[in-house]
Design a protein around this motif. Structure first.
Motif, PDB file in Angstrom:
ATOM      1  N   ILE A 286      42.534  23.513 -23.058  1.00 33.24           N
ATOM      2  CA  ILE A 286      42.490  22.179 -22.465  1.00 33.24           C
ATOM      3  C   ILE A 286      42.560  22.268 -20.944  1.00 33.24           C
ATOM      4  O   ILE A 286      41.859  21.536 -20.223  1.00 33.24           O
ATOM      5  N   LEU A 287      43.379  23.177 -20.423  1.00 29.92           N
ATOM      6  CA  LEU A 287      43.500  23.348 -18.972  1.00 29.92           C
ATOM      7  C   LEU A 287      42.170  23.764 -18.357  1.00 29.92           C
ATOM      8  O   LEU A 287      41.744  23.208 -17.333  1.00 29.92           O
ATOM      9  N   VAL A 288      41.496  24.742 -18.973  1.00 34.40           N
ATOM     10  CA  VAL A 288      40.202  25.205 -18.465  1.00 34.40           C
ATOM     11  C   VAL A 288      39.182  24.071 -18.499  1.00 34.40           C
ATOM     12  O   VAL A 288      38.418  23.863 -17.541  1.00 34.40           O
ATOM     13  N   CYS A 289      39.165  23.317 -19.591  1.00 28.95           N
ATOM     14  CA  CYS A 289      38.235  22.178 -19.697  1.00 28.95           C
ATOM     15  C   CYS A 289      38.495  21.152 -18.601  1.00 28.95           C
ATOM     16  O   CYS A 289      37.562  20.638 -17.979  1.00 28.95           O
ATOM     17  N   ALA A 290      39.765  20.842 -18.356  1.00 27.01           N
ATOM     18  CA  ALA A 290      40.116  19.846 -17.342  1.00 27.01           C
ATOM     19  C   ALA A 290      39.736  20.320 -15.948  1.00 27.01           C
ATOM     20  O   ALA A 290      39.206  19.544 -15.129  1.00 27.01           O
ATOM     21  N   VAL A 291      39.992  21.602 -15.651  1.00 31.72           N
ATOM     22  CA  VAL A 291      39.676  22.141 -14.318  1.00 31.72           C
ATOM     23  C   VAL A 291      38.173  22.131 -14.080  1.00 31.72           C
ATOM     24  O   VAL A 291      37.697  21.687 -13.021  1.00 31.72           O
ATOM     25  N   PHE A 292      37.386  22.605 -15.052  1.00 33.44           N
ATOM     26  CA  PHE A 292      35.932  22.617 -14.868  1.00 33.44           C
ATOM     27  C   PHE A 292      35.356  21.209 -14.813  1.00 33.44           C
ATOM     28  O   PHE A 292      34.386  20.954 -14.103  1.00 33.44           O
ATOM     29  N   SER A 293      35.956  20.274 -15.543  1.00 33.13           N
ATOM     30  CA  SER A 293      35.508  18.879 -15.452  1.00 33.13           C
ATOM     31  C   SER A 293      35.701  18.354 -14.036  1.00 33.13           C
ATOM     32  O   SER A 293      34.838  17.661 -13.481  1.00 33.13           O
ATOM     33  N   GLY A 294      36.845  18.697 -13.423  1.00 31.45           N
ATOM     34  CA  GLY A 294      37.105  18.273 -12.061  1.00 31.45           C
ATOM     35  C   GLY A 294      36.138  18.880 -11.071  1.00 31.45           C
ATOM     36  O   GLY A 294      35.665  18.200 -10.139  1.00 31.45           O
ATOM     37  N   LEU A 295      35.809  20.172 -11.244  1.00 35.94           N
ATOM     38  CA  LEU A 295      34.860  20.836 -10.340  1.00 35.94           C
ATOM     39  C   LEU A 295      33.455  20.263 -10.489  1.00 35.94           C
ATOM     40  O   LEU A 295      32.754  20.033  -9.488  1.00 35.94           O
ATOM     41  N   ILE A 296      33.040  20.028 -11.727  1.00 40.87           N
ATOM     42  CA  ILE A 296      31.722  19.434 -11.962  1.00 40.87           C
ATOM     43  C   ILE A 296      31.652  18.040 -11.348  1.00 40.87           C
ATOM     44  O   ILE A 296      30.655  17.656 -10.726  1.00 40.87           O
ATOM     45  N   MET A 297      32.727  17.294 -11.501  1.00 43.45           N
ATOM     46  CA  MET A 297      32.785  15.949 -10.932  1.00 43.45           C
ATOM     47  C   MET A 297      32.686  16.005  -9.407  1.00 43.45           C
ATOM     48  O   MET A 297      32.017  15.168  -8.787  1.00 43.45           O
ATOM     49  N   SER A 313      38.883   1.907  -7.431  1.00 37.39           N
ATOM     50  CA  SER A 313      40.075   1.551  -6.664  1.00 37.39           C
ATOM     51  C   SER A 313      41.216   2.553  -6.782  1.00 37.39           C
ATOM     52  O   SER A 313      42.180   2.477  -6.030  1.00 37.39           O
ATOM     53  N   ALA A 314      41.134   3.503  -7.726  1.00 35.74           N
ATOM     54  CA  ALA A 314      42.225   4.455  -7.924  1.00 35.74           C
ATOM     55  C   ALA A 314      41.657   5.795  -8.380  1.00 35.74           C
ATOM     56  O   ALA A 314      40.636   5.840  -9.083  1.00 35.74           O
ATOM     57  N   PRO A 315      42.291   6.919  -8.000  1.00 38.55           N
ATOM     58  CA  PRO A 315      41.782   8.237  -8.391  1.00 38.55           C
ATOM     59  C   PRO A 315      41.680   8.430  -9.898  1.00 38.55           C
ATOM     60  O   PRO A 315      40.785   9.140 -10.370  1.00 38.55           O
ATOM     61  N   ASP A 316      42.552   7.807 -10.666  1.00 40.97           N
ATOM     62  CA  ASP A 316      42.541   7.994 -12.115  1.00 40.97           C
ATOM     63  C   ASP A 316      41.344   7.319 -12.786  1.00 40.97           C
ATOM     64  O   ASP A 316      41.126   7.495 -13.981  1.00 40.97           O
ATOM     65  N   GLN A 317      40.568   6.567 -12.009  1.00 42.93           N
ATOM     66  CA  GLN A 317      39.345   5.961 -12.532  1.00 42.93           C
ATOM     67  C   GLN A 317      38.135   6.866 -12.340  1.00 42.93           C
ATOM     68  O   GLN A 317      37.038   6.539 -12.804  1.00 42.93           O
ATOM     69  N   LEU A 318      38.318   8.008 -11.659  1.00 44.65           N
ATOM     70  CA  LEU A 318      37.195   8.898 -11.372  1.00 44.65           C
ATOM     71  C   LEU A 318      36.523   9.413 -12.635  1.00 44.65           C
ATOM     72  O   LEU A 318      35.291   9.373 -12.761  1.00 44.65           O
ATOM     73  N   MET A 319      37.317   9.915 -13.586  1.00 46.63           N
ATOM     74  CA  MET A 319      36.754  10.533 -14.786  1.00 46.63           C
ATOM     75  C   MET A 319      35.971   9.525 -15.634  1.00 46.63           C
ATOM     76  O   MET A 319      34.837   9.806 -16.025  1.00 46.63           O
ATOM     77  N   PRO A 320      36.527   8.360 -15.942  1.00 48.87           N
ATOM     78  CA  PRO A 320      35.730   7.406 -16.725  1.00 48.87           C
ATOM     79  C   PRO A 320      34.472   6.942 -15.993  1.00 48.87           C
ATOM     80  O   PRO A 320      33.424   6.733 -16.616  1.00 48.87           O
ATOM     81  N   TYR A 321      34.557   6.779 -14.670  1.00 47.21           N
ATOM     82  CA  TYR A 321      33.370   6.383 -13.898  1.00 47.21           C
ATOM     83  C   TYR A 321      32.309   7.486 -13.976  1.00 47.21           C
ATOM     84  O   TYR A 321      31.113   7.206 -14.157  1.00 47.21           O
TER      85      TYR A 321
END
Length: 619
Positions: A286-297, A313-321
Motif C-alpha cells: 500500500i505504501l509503494v502504491c501511495a508513493v507512486f500515485s503521488g509521483l504520477i500525480m 480548495s484543500a490538498p486532500d482533494q488532489l487525489m479525487p480530482y
C-alpha cells in the motif's frame, strides 16, 4: 471547482461495495446464530487463521487517510514518505516479539485487562477511557476523509455520505461481530489494491510511462528521499519518519485494542505472529502504491497545480480530482477509486466500533455485572456497537476542522497512543514499576503530548520547516487563484518556534518517553514493586538480549521475577495456585477467569494456542 458527476456505472461499482460489505455481516449473523456468546461475537471464538487477519489489519490501518492523504503528501513534499517502510518494519517486529506474546498468553480479551493484572483497576480504567476518546476522535477523521472525496468528485451531499458510511459499518459490525469485520476487511483490502492499481496504470500511461515519471520527479526534487538532518522541527526527515514514525505506529499496533483483539482471535500464537508479518507485506504494498500515485500525480499536474491555482480548495482533494481527470472517459473507474477510499474507511470504522464495544464490555460492563448470561452479554455487546457507531459518525463533524487528514490522524494517535505505549512498556519491560509510577507516568505523558500538540495547533510551525516543494501554475487557465503565501507568524511566544514547532511525528515519542521517565522516577520515590509478586508471563525479560553472557546479570535485571523457575508451560500450570487467597480479581497477578482461559502450550509447535481454552469452555 467544477464538480464532475458520476456515470451510471460509477454508482453501480460504488453501491456494490456497500452491498457486499453488508452481505458479509448478514452471512455471519446467520451462520453464527447458534454461537450466541459475547466471546464468539467479540473475538471470533479465538479460532481465526492468519490470512484473513493479516488482510484485516492492513485494511484497517491503511484507511482513506492513506488512500487520499499519502499521495497528496508525496505530491507536495516528495517521496520521503517512502521511509515509513523502516518504521513499519520496526513496529511489526516489536509488536510480534515484545507485546503480542504477553497479551496472547495472558488469555485476555481487552488489552487493558493486562493493566489490572500488572498494576490495579485504577490504571486499567484510566487507560480505557483514554483509548475510547482517542479512537472516537481518530475514527471521526477517517469517516470524514472519503466523504469529502465523494463530495468533491460527485457533488453528493457531504454529511449524507458521512452518515451512510456510519450506518453501513454499524450494521455489519453489529450483525456479524469480529468475524464479519475481519472477512469484510479482507474483501475491502482487495478493493483498495485494485483501486490503486487502476490509478497507477492509467495515470502512468497519461504521464508518459514510469520512466518519464521518475525523470520528471527527479527534476522536481520529489525523489530526494533521504535527508539526515537531525533538526526535530523539520516536518519529514529520515529521523522524524524512521524514529518518530516508529513510536507513532507502535502506539497504533503494539498496544492498540483494535490490533491486539484480532491477533488474539487467532487459533495459535504462531498464527498471530504470521498475521502481523504478512500484514507488514501488505503495508509495504500500500505504501509503494501511495508513493507512486503521488509521483504520477505530480508529473501530471507539474505545470498547473490545481491546489495553488485555486481549482481545488484543500490538498486532500488532489487525489479525487486527479482520478476524475484521468478517468473522464472511462465510466465505472472513478466509482472504483471512490470504493477504494471508502473500503479503507469502512474497515477502519468497523474495527474501531468492534474494539470500542469490546473494551467497554470487558472493562466496565463485566466489572459491574460479572454474572451476565451469554445471551444478555451478546445483546449488550451489539448495543454497544450501535452506540459507538453513532458516536464515531458524529465525531466526523469535528474532523472537518482538523486540516490535513494524514497529519490530523497521526497527531491524534501521537497524543494518546504515545503515552499508552509508554504505560504498557512500563508494565512489560520494567518489573520494578508500581501502580503509582504507572498512573503518574501516564498522566505525565498525556500532559506533555497534549501540550505540544495543542500548542502546535494554536501556533503553526514556521513555513521554513513545513513549506511544500515548488509547485507551478505556469500553464493554468487564468482564474481567481492567489499565490501561496506563508502565514504571518507575529505575536508568537518564544516557545512557539521550538517546542510547539516539533514535527507532528514526534508527539508519540514525547508522550511515550515522558511516561516511561516519570513512571520509573515515581516508582523509585514511592517504593518499587517486588518482582516476586508478579507473574513471569506478565513481563518480557528483554534484558536477556543484553546480558546473555551472564546468568547473574540476567537474574539481577529480572528484579525478583521468577523467569527461571520452570518452563513456560509449568508457569501456566502453577499460575492457578498463585495467590489462592484473593477473590475474583488479583491485583498483581492473573484473574482466575484469565488463568482458566490461558492458552495452551504446544511443545511440538513451540507456540501457544486456544485449544485448551476450547476444551475448558465446552467441558
Amino acid at each position: 471547482m467544477e464538480v464532475k458527476n458520476f456515470a451510471a456505472w460509477d454508482y453501480v461499482v460504488f453501491a456494490a461495495l456497500f452491498i457486499i460489505s453488508s452481505g458479509i455481516g448478514v452471512f455471519f449473523a446467520i451462520k453464527e446464530r447458534k454461537k450466541a456468546t459475547s466471546r464468539e461475537f467479540l473475538v471470533g471464538g479465538r479460532q481465526m487463521s492468519c490470512g484473513p487477519v493479516a488482510l484485516s489489519l492492513t485494511a484497517s490501518f491503511m484507511s482513506a487517510v492513506t488512500v487520499l492523504g499519502a499521495p497528496s503528501e508525496v505530491y507536495r513534499f516528495g517521496a520521503s514518505f517512502t521511509l515509513f517502510f523502516i518504521a513499519y518494519t520496526f513496529v511489526i517486529i516489536f509488536t510480534s516479539e515484545l507485546f503480542l506474546p504477553v497479551f496472547y498468553r495472558s488469555g485476555i480479551t481487552s488489552t487493558y485487562e493486562y493493566l489490572q493484572l500488572r498494576f490495579n483497576k485504577g490504571v486499567r480504567y484510566a487507560a480505557t477511557v483514554i483509548y475510547i476518546v482517542q479512537t472516537i476522535l481518530y475514527t471521526g477523521v477517517v469517516v470524514y476523509a472519503p466523504a469529502l472525496a465523494l463530495n468533491q468528485v460527485t457533488g453528493f451531499d457531504l454529511w449524507g455520505s458521512v452518515f451512510a458510511t456510519g450506518i453501513v459499518c454499524t450494521f455489519y459490525c453489529t450483525l456479524g461481530g469480529l468475524k464479519a469485520v475481519v472477512w469484510t476487511d479482507a474483501f475491502q483490502m482487495v478493493v483498495m489494491i485494485v483501486g490503486f492499481l487502476t490509478v497507477l496504470i492509467q495515470g502512468s500511461a497519461q504521464a508518459g510511462g514510469f520512466h518519464n515519471v521518475l525523470e520528471q520527479s527527479t527534476n522536481g526534487s520529489r525523489l530526494h528521499i533521504i535527508d539526515f538532518d537531525v533538526d526535530p522541527l523539520r516536518r519529514h526527515t529520515f529521523w522524524t519518519i524512521s524514529v518518530g514514525g516508529t513510536f507513532t505506529w507502535l502506539g497504533i499496533y503494539g498496544v492498540n485494542q483494535s490490533t491486539i483483539q484480532r491477533c488474539i482471535s487467532c487459533k495459535t500464537e504462531k498464527h498471530a505472529k504470521l498475521a502481523l508479518y504478512f500484514n507488514l507485506v501488505g503495508l509495504w504494498i500500500i505504501l509503494v502504491c501511495a508513493v507512486f500515485s503521488g509521483l504520477i500525480m505530480y508529473v501530471y499536474f507539474k505545470d498547473c497545480d490545481p491546489w495553488t491555482s485555486g481549482i481545488i480548495s484543500a490538498p486532500d482533494q488532489l487525489m479525487p480530482y486527479f482520478v476524475m481527470e484521468i478517468f473522464a472517459t472511462m465510466p465505472g473507474l472513478p466509482g472504483l477509486f471512490v470504493a477504494c477510499a471508502f473500503s479503507g474507511t469502512l474497515s477502519t470504522v468497523a474495527a474501531s466500533i468492534n474494539a470500542l464495544a469490546t473494551v467497554t464490555f470487558e472493562d466496565f460492563v463485566k466489572s459491574c455485572f460479572p454474572h451476565l448470561s451469554d445471551k444478555l452479554s451478546t445483546w449488550i455487546s451489539k448495543g454497544l456497537c450501535i452506540l459507538f457507531g453513532v458516536m464515531c459518525t458524529s465525531m466526523a463533524v469535528a474532523a472537518s476542522f482538523m486540516g490535513s487528514v494524514v497529519q490530523a490522524a497521526l497527531s491524534i494517535h501521537g497524543m494518546c497512543g504515545g503515552p499508552m505505549l509508554g504505560l504498557f512498556t512500563l508494565g512489560i519491560v520494567f518489573p520494578f514499576v508500581n501502580w503509582k509510577g504507572a498512573l503518574g507516568g501516564l498522566l505525565t505523558g498525556i500532559t506533555l503530548a497534549f501540550w505540544v500538540a495543542i500548542g502546535a495547533f494554536i501556533y503553526p510551525a514556521p513555513a521554513s520547516k513545513t513549506w511544500p516543494l515548488p509547485l507551478s501554475t505556469n500553464q493554468c487557465v487564468p482564474s481567481n487563484a492567489t499565490e501561496l503565501v506563508p502565514p504571518a507568524l507575529s505575536s508568537r511566544p518564544a516557545i512557539a518556534d521550538s517546542w510547539y514547532s516539533i514535527s507532528y511525528l514526534y508527539y508519540s515519542a514525547v508522550g511515550c518517553l515522558g511516561c516511561i521517565a516519570a513512571g520509573v522516577i515515581i516508582s523509585f520515590l514511592t517504593g518499587h514493586q517486588s518482582g516476586k509478586d508478579i507473574q513471569p508471563m506478565l513481563i518480557r525479560p528483554v534484558c536477556n538480549l543484553f546480558c546473555f553472557w551472564s546468568k547473574e546479570y540476567k537474574t539481577l535485571c529480572w528484579c525478583g521475577v521468577q523467569h527461571d523457575r520452570g518452563t513456560e508451560q509449568e508457569t501456566l500450570e502453577n499460575a492457578s495456585t498463585w495467590k489462592q487467597g484473593t477473590e475474583s480479581v488479583l491485583q498483581n497477578g492473573l484473574r482466575r477467569e484469565s488463568l482458566v482461559h490461558s492458552p495452551g502450550y504446544d511443545p511440538k509447535d513451540k507456540s501457544y494456542d486456544n485449544v485448551a481454552f476450547e476444551k475448558i469452555t465446552h467441558f
